[in-house]
Structure formats: structure tokens, C-alpha cells
Design an enzyme around this catalytic site. Structure first.
Site, mmCIF file in Angstrom:
data_model
loop_
_atom_site.group_PDB
_atom_site.id
_atom_site.type_symbol
_atom_site.label_atom_id
_atom_site.label_comp_id
_atom_site.label_asym_id
_atom_site.label_seq_id
_atom_site.Cartn_x
_atom_site.Cartn_y
_atom_site.Cartn_z
ATOM 1 N N VAL A 14 1.024 -1.237 0.091
ATOM 2 C CA VAL A 14 -0.024 0.089 0.109
ATOM 3 C C VAL A 14 0.971 1.321 -0.040
ATOM 4 O O VAL A 14 0.645 2.217 -0.670
ATOM 5 C CB VAL A 14 -1.007 -0.140 1.310
ATOM 6 C CG1 VAL A 14 -1.888 1.333 1.290
ATOM 7 C CG2 VAL A 14 -1.784 -1.253 1.299
ATOM 8 N N ILE A 136 -13.206 1.044 -1.126
ATOM 9 C CA ILE A 136 -14.796 1.290 -1.127
ATOM 10 C C ILE A 136 -14.942 2.454 -0.016
ATOM 11 O O ILE A 136 -14.277 2.036 1.035
ATOM 12 C CB ILE A 136 -15.348 -0.169 -0.513
ATOM 13 C CG1 ILE A 136 -15.361 -1.241 -1.666
ATOM 14 C CG2 ILE A 136 -16.966 0.514 -0.590
ATOM 15 C CD1 ILE A 136 -15.916 -2.504 -1.156
ATOM 16 N N GLY A 187 -2.696 -15.091 -5.970
ATOM 17 C CA GLY A 187 -2.329 -14.033 -5.169
ATOM 18 C C GLY A 187 -3.335 -13.256 -4.366
ATOM 19 O O GLY A 187 -3.310 -12.285 -3.832
ATOM 20 N N LYS A 205 -11.908 -5.428 11.035
ATOM 21 C CA LYS A 205 -12.865 -4.444 10.418
ATOM 22 C C LYS A 205 -14.087 -4.045 10.949
ATOM 23 O O LYS A 205 -14.605 -2.847 10.848
ATOM 24 C CB LYS A 205 -13.027 -4.829 8.987
ATOM 25 C CG LYS A 205 -11.375 -4.950 8.330
ATOM 26 C CD LYS A 205 -11.646 -5.803 6.782
ATOM 27 C CE LYS A 205 -10.254 -5.723 6.355
ATOM 28 N NZ LYS A 205 -10.284 -6.618 5.185
#
Lengths: 433, 433
Positions: A14, A136, A187, A205
Site C-alpha cells: 500500500v 470502497i 495472489g 474491520k
């Protein structure tokens, strides 16, 4: 307006994506921000590791302290993962007067109260769009766009690995282990997929979403979690026969003053919007008392989708939106906001139960009696004459119950598992609706 | 912080819903806003019309001027609809120093530049989440959450009436007129459904989205629109046979420096996320160059879903988010932002073509030749031996083309329609992918 100066902690998947956007699209980012965003430093553990070509070596440092000490750095972006050093660094950044952007759901789930109290004390902001469902914008949806609502339910497919595996099992008839191998080959799953398939990742989350929607301070450990690693294709087939699809859902819903929460494989009606989310996608369905149901879907992980959310947070800080939201949302208050976590035994659900029973008269009656004894009534039953996998003297019996408290269902199940003629412990799942 | 004082212009379906939230949930709204929101006046045309019980008669006025003249009113919420008086009132509100919240897509599509210039001149904000897709926070998604991206494509099911009708036709085998009647009976379609089924309503919403995503100043008239009122069940059947679902889509996508746009029935692969959006729901799929595809779905109209979006805008004004976004997004600039609208004849697509041809040798060859003459190649063909609806001497011929410019396809179609042996003008649709 003056430039906004940013430092990254961590330059993995990231971090590399964030650096790429800031370095390769400076005009775009400046236009959207109304000011220049300067990437000033990137702290890494291993300075010798290769980095994307767009990153000048001069940005890379092993010295994190240099970032906290630099008064010109306005924003620290934590992309290291983990909850120990990350906690330490985020606290230091806040105390040094820097805003923090993080993609670290585990950190928020574990240390949210401490971090947000520290941020408030130092008049700084923590932004965390990237911590749930990658690209999102679900954090913004709840914290900003649905503010006219009391959220009443959240149902999320928050782990792409698990959804990929379940989709492959259900659509291609693959076994769990074959589907996992396929996910690893493509992956979508790591060499050690434990946190993905056991529900822990989705639970962290869900903690973040439950804080946003209900002001509930809850850690991963306090949420009941079931994964998919024991999933048997035969249950997916029975689900299909009944018109249902199995998804690993992270769910939190309001029941009076309580919030019921769990991460578990759940049978969803095929026509449900979430039942149609295939492959490695994430999706979150939010029920609000004003808006009704809304659904948000997209790539839930990966370099660029997650980087999209991190850079959105940085731009939000540049234009002042993140500050306004941080102040208004009052997240991770030490006292919570009035809702309590419902004990898992008291969570109500419909249940799917499959037991292997001896092929002799009276077994259905005994299983049904065990359920009736705790007040659970049966909605439907499947018992086929013969099933390839279980020839001989045992047959599978599938029962769908009406709504029941989880504790009562488990009491009945323990009783059922001890009945003479039960060939294997019963397999069960929650059912939606 | 001081109270935020709000006046509504219009108290129909959505206005009633907004009043209900502000009057019945004052603590919720105040908590989310960090200040009290006071509903001070509601201007209506017909003062004798019955209103929701929660609205005190003292709030209702017929005198709009009183609202503009009241210096304590901070926000005017325009929910009248129409583009003439609404434009006049929004301009007056801005000039009187009030922020404006509107759900009026037609007004923005028609007068966006003038209204936004006026707002900038008077340092006021126009917020318009409710103008597209009701309670789905698509405006915030593009203007705030996806700012790291160049949006490259928007595909929206933006008209619930049309989607309800197409779903009923396709799943229940109903005719267009029977499905429309059903939609009217259930309240999904108005007595005069023209603007819903002819694509105009969706086109106005697409204008708003194209402004957000591409900075493109475009009015409804300049967008090519096709509706669903000529839709024949037989084409839905052929689509199914090919693995496709027909949806009325509002689409805008980047093609070099151009933006291609249209509203039209489009064949989508069944596995496409949008193909699975059923009934009166709206959904928007956004493609960003960083995040990839994200999808947003929910109720696209109705009292409370739309009111949810209006109140979110009011809360955004109260916390200062709307001001930050308005300033940063720089919408409806007189000069646009560098993208141009691609002429409709130059928009590229795959095409579905159905023609009724005489059941004689050579017809397929002649139709194929007409396409080949303008350089269009064929991807697949369906020609059945016999179809109930067309017994006798004509048979339907269905052709799927590869990508072609719309203008060239139309040239070929004109030629095909003039061929001897063509029993009726060809019916055609765009196809996705």
C-alpha cells in the site's frame, strides 16, 4: 495555501501505491486539494529492499524519529501494520502535532480509545478510510453521508480471500483446500491464510464499522468468530438446493439497546444483494432507519484500491474535511455511546443444521424433539433417500429452524450430538432473514 | 456553536420527509452536527394542503420573500422541482447570503454554471447529494472519496421506474404495457411516466455526475437518449439466450480527451454487478484509474431515502464539510475542465441488432455485407429455425457486432432497412464489453 507535507511509515504494497500517486500525479492531487501535497519522507525497516522506480532514494529513511522531529511534516501515514510498534509511532506522531492517516484496522480495534483520546488532546485528526474494505468509501458513507440515519444493521463481506474461496467452492464445486490453493496461486491468499479464513481480519474491520455506526468500543476478542476452513462442499450444495448462498459475513445489528455482532458463514437468500458478490470483492450493506438499505461494493484490498483510500484521506486533510468529520463524529469515546454488545448466546438467528444420522426410524423425531425441548421450531427439513458421499447406514439430515437464541440452539445441538445414532457432530450456520 | 437555521421551499414528498427528520429527531441531528438545526419556515404554494402531523402550522408560509428577507435563516433547501421558478429562488437565496441544498437534477443540468458562479460570488455553497440516486451517497463518493482517481467511466441505473419495468419484463415475461401498469399500481411509476421511461430523468442525473467526474458542462438536450417504451420482450429473451441482461443505463466514459455519454437500454453480461440490480433500485458503477470498479446501490427515490441525502447535506453545512467540498471541487466552471463531449455518431460500442428477414437464401449474407461495407465485423449470430411470434415467411435474425462507431453502424442499419426482404426496421441496442 501552504503545502501539506506528508511522511509514510512503511513502504510495502500500500505504501508503494500511495507514494506512486503522490509522486506521479502531483497536479491531480494538488488540484483536488487546493494546495500542493509534498511527500517528504518514507520510513522503512529494510533500507536495502527494492522500491518503485518513482521513489527517489533521498526520501527513504530508517530513522523514524527524524520524521516526528521534523516540524514541517503535517501528516504521518501509518502503513506498517501490527499493533505494538504501530501504536507507539501513531502516539508519537500525534504528540508531535501531526495528523495521522492509517489503514490499520487491527490497531484501531485494539487501541482506538487511547489513540483517539490522544488525538483529541493534541487537537489532531486520525483518518482511516483505508482501514476497512480498501477502496470502497464505507467509512465516509457512515461517518458523513448517512448521518441523518441511525444505522440499524451492517452486513459485510469484508475478506476478499474468503469470498474468493467460497465462490470457487460454490460455483466450481471445488473443495476448500483446492479453492485455497487456487486463491494462493492467483495472489488472493497469503502463504499463511489464517487471519483471512478464520474471521479475524473481518472482525477487526467490523470493530471499526461498529464504532462508526453504534459508537461501540469493542475488540476483536469480544466478537464471536467462525471461519471457513471447515467448510464442506456438501453444505454449499444443500444451501443451493434451498435457494441460499453461503458468505462469510461480518455482521452487527441493533437489537433494542444491544448490538449483536459476529463473523460467521451465513446462508443468504440468492436474491440478496450480498449473495451476488463474487470472487475477491468486498461489499457492505448498510441499513439505516431513514434511507433503508444501501450497498457498497468494490476491491477490498490490493495496492492501488487501498492507496486510493489513503490518498483520499490525505486530500480530506488538505481541504479540511477530515478535521470537520473528526470533530463531529466523536469516535472512540472512553465511555462508548450507550449501546452494549449483546452476549453471543443471546444473539437471535435462524439456523441451518446438518447432522449425519443412522438410517433407522425415529431419528428425525429425536432431533426435532431436542430442538422443541428448548423451544425452537423447525421451518423446513431435507432428508434425501441416498447421497453418494454417505452410502450405507447413515444419511444426512438438514434442518432449517425459525429464529432462536444462539445459546438455546447450542444447548439443543449438544443434546443432538449425544443422541444414539448420530454419526458425527452437527454442522450449523446462521441464516439471514 | 450557534444554531443553524433552515427553510424549505416546497413540502411535497421529499420536503415532508426532511421536515419529519428535522422535527422528530432533533437530538440525533444536533449530535451529528455539533449544533442545533432549527427548521424555521416551509414555503408552499397551496397553504390549505394537508401536511404531516409533525409540522406546526406556524412554520408554513406562502410568502417566499419572507424567507429570503430573514437574516437569521442560513440555509434554503429547494425541493420544488422545475427549472424556472426554482432557478429564480435559488439565485435569490444565494444573493441573500444563504447556502442552498437542492435535490433538483434538472435545475443543475440546465443552470449549473449560473447557479455555481452566483454561489461563488456570494461566498455561499450549493450542496446537491439528493439530486442523483436518492439516498445513495454518489455525489460524496465522487467529489470526496474518489479524489485520488481520474474517473474513467460511470454506468448508472438511475431511474428506478425503468429498472422495475425491465426487471418485470425480463423475469416475469410481462409485456412493456403490463409491466408499466404494475409499476403504476405499486407506486413506482407516475400516471404520466414519460420522463422516467424516455431517459430524460436519467440524463439529467448523468449531467450532474459528468460534471462531478469530468468537469463537463452538458445539458440534457445534448445527450443522446433512448428510452424503454419501445422495448419488446423478444429482445430480452434473445439477450438472455446470449447471457446478457438489458438495463436502461446512463453512461459517461472517457475516450481520450472526449467524454462519450448516452442514456440507452444496454445489454450487460449477466455476471456484471449492474446486471444483478433488480426492481426499483438504483445503482452506479464508477471506474477510477486507481481504485478500479466500485458500485453503489440502494433506493434511488422516495420520501425518506431522498430526505436522508438532503439532511446529510444540511449536517455537512453545519459541520463545515460542505463548505470545504464546495471550495475544493470547483464545479460548474464556465469554461469546463478540458474534456469535451464526443459527438454521438463517434461513440464506439458493440451492437445488438435484430431484423425480421424474409425466409429465403442470402438474407444473412446481405445483412452481413451491409455491415462489412462500413467496416463493422460480426461477433455472433442467432438465427433459429422457427419462432412462434414470426411464423410464415419471415424469421428474426440477431447479430452481435464487434466495436464500431455509432455513426457507421447507423449507416449500415439504414442500408439494411432498405434491403428487399427486410420485413420491419431493425431493432438495436448497445452492448457492454
Amino acid at each position: 495555501m501552504s503545502d501539506l507535507r506528508v511522511a509514510l511509515l512503511g513502504c510495502g504494497t500500500v505504501g508503494g501505491g500511495v507514494a506512486r500517486i503522490l509522486l506521479e500525479q502531483p497536479e491531480r492531487v494538488a488540484t483536488r486539494s487546493g494546495r500542493k501535497i509534498e511527500l517528504k519522507k518514507i520510513a522503512v525497516r529494510d533500507i536495502s529492499k527494492p522500491r518503485p522506480d518513482c521513489i527517489p532514494a533521498s526520501l527513504i529513511t530508517r530513522n523514524v524519529a527524524e520524521i516526528f522531529a521534523d516540524p514541517t511534516i503535517d501528516v504521518v501515514v501509518e502503513l506498517m501494520g501490527g499493533t505494538d510498534i504501530a501504536r507507539e509511532y501513531v502516539l508519537q506522531a500525534l504528540m508531535a502535532g501531526k495528523h495521522v492517516v492509517t489503514a490499520n484496522k487491527a490497531l484501531l480495534a485494539e487501541h482506538g480509545v487511547e489513540l483517539f483520546e490522544t488525538a483529541r488532546k493534541h487537537d489532531r485528526v486520525i483518518a482511516f478510510e483505508a482501514s476497512v474494505a480498501g477502496g470502497i468509501p464505507i467509512v465516509a458513507a457512515i461517518a458523513q453521508s448517512l448521518t441523518a440515519n441511525q444505522i440499524t444493521a451492517i452486513q459485510g463481506i469484508l475478506n476478499g480471500t474468503s469470498n474468493f474461496i467460497l465462490t470457487a467452492m460454490s460455483e466450481k464445486g471445488m473443495s476448500y483446500s483446492a479453492a485455497l490453493k487456487e486463491a494462493q496461486r492467483l495472489g488472493y491468499a497469503e502463504a499463511d491464510p489464517t487471519l483471512d479464513v478464520d474471521g479475524s481480519d473481518a472482525a477487526a474491520k467490523l470493530c471499526v464499522l461498529a464504532q462508526l455506526a453504534f459508537g461501540l468500543n469493542v475488540t476483536v476478542k469480544s466478537i464471536e468468530r467462525f471461519g471457513i476452513s471447515e467448510m464442506n462442499s456438501i453444505d454449499l450444495k444443500y444451501a443451493q438446493e434451498l435457494g441460499y448462498t453461503v458468505k462469510l459475513l461480518a455482521e452487527a445489528w441493533l437489537d433494542g439497546k444491544d448490538v449483536a455482532m459476529h463473523v460467521a458463514p451465513v446462508l443468504l437468500r440468492n436474491t440478496d444483494m450480498l449473495a451476488q458478490v463474487r470472487g475477491a470483492h468486498n461489499a457492505i450493506q448498510i441499513m439505516g432507519d431513514v434511507v433503508g438499505e444501501t450497498l457498497y461494493q468494490g476491491a477490498g484490498a490490493g495496492e492501488m484500491p487501498t492507496a486510493s483510500a489513503v490518498v483520499a484521506d490525505i486530500i480530506d486533510l488538505a481541504v479540511g474535511r477530515a478535521q470537520a468529520t473528526f470533530q463531529a463524529a466523536k469516535l472512540w469515546q472512553p465511555s462508548g455511546k450507550g449501546f452494549r454488545l449483546r452476549p453471543s448466546t443471546r444473539v437471535r438467528s435462524r439456523f441451518y443444521l446438518r447432522v449425519l444420522v443412522a438410517d433407522k426410524p425415529g431419528m428425525l423425531a429425536e432431533v426435532a424433539r431436542s430442538l422443541a425441548d428448548v423451544g425452537i421450531s423447525i421451518s423446513s427439513v431435507i432428508q434425501h433417500e441416498a447421497v453418494e458421499e454417505h452410502q450405507g447406514d447413515v444419511v444426512p439430515l438438514v434442518i432449517i429452524t425459525h429464529y432462536a437464541e444462539t445459546g438455546k440452539f447450542r444447548t439443543a445441538l449438544e443434546h443432538i450430538n449425544r443422541l444414539p445414532g448420530i454419526a458425527a457432530p452437527g454442522v450449523h450456520f446462521s441464516m439471514d432473514d
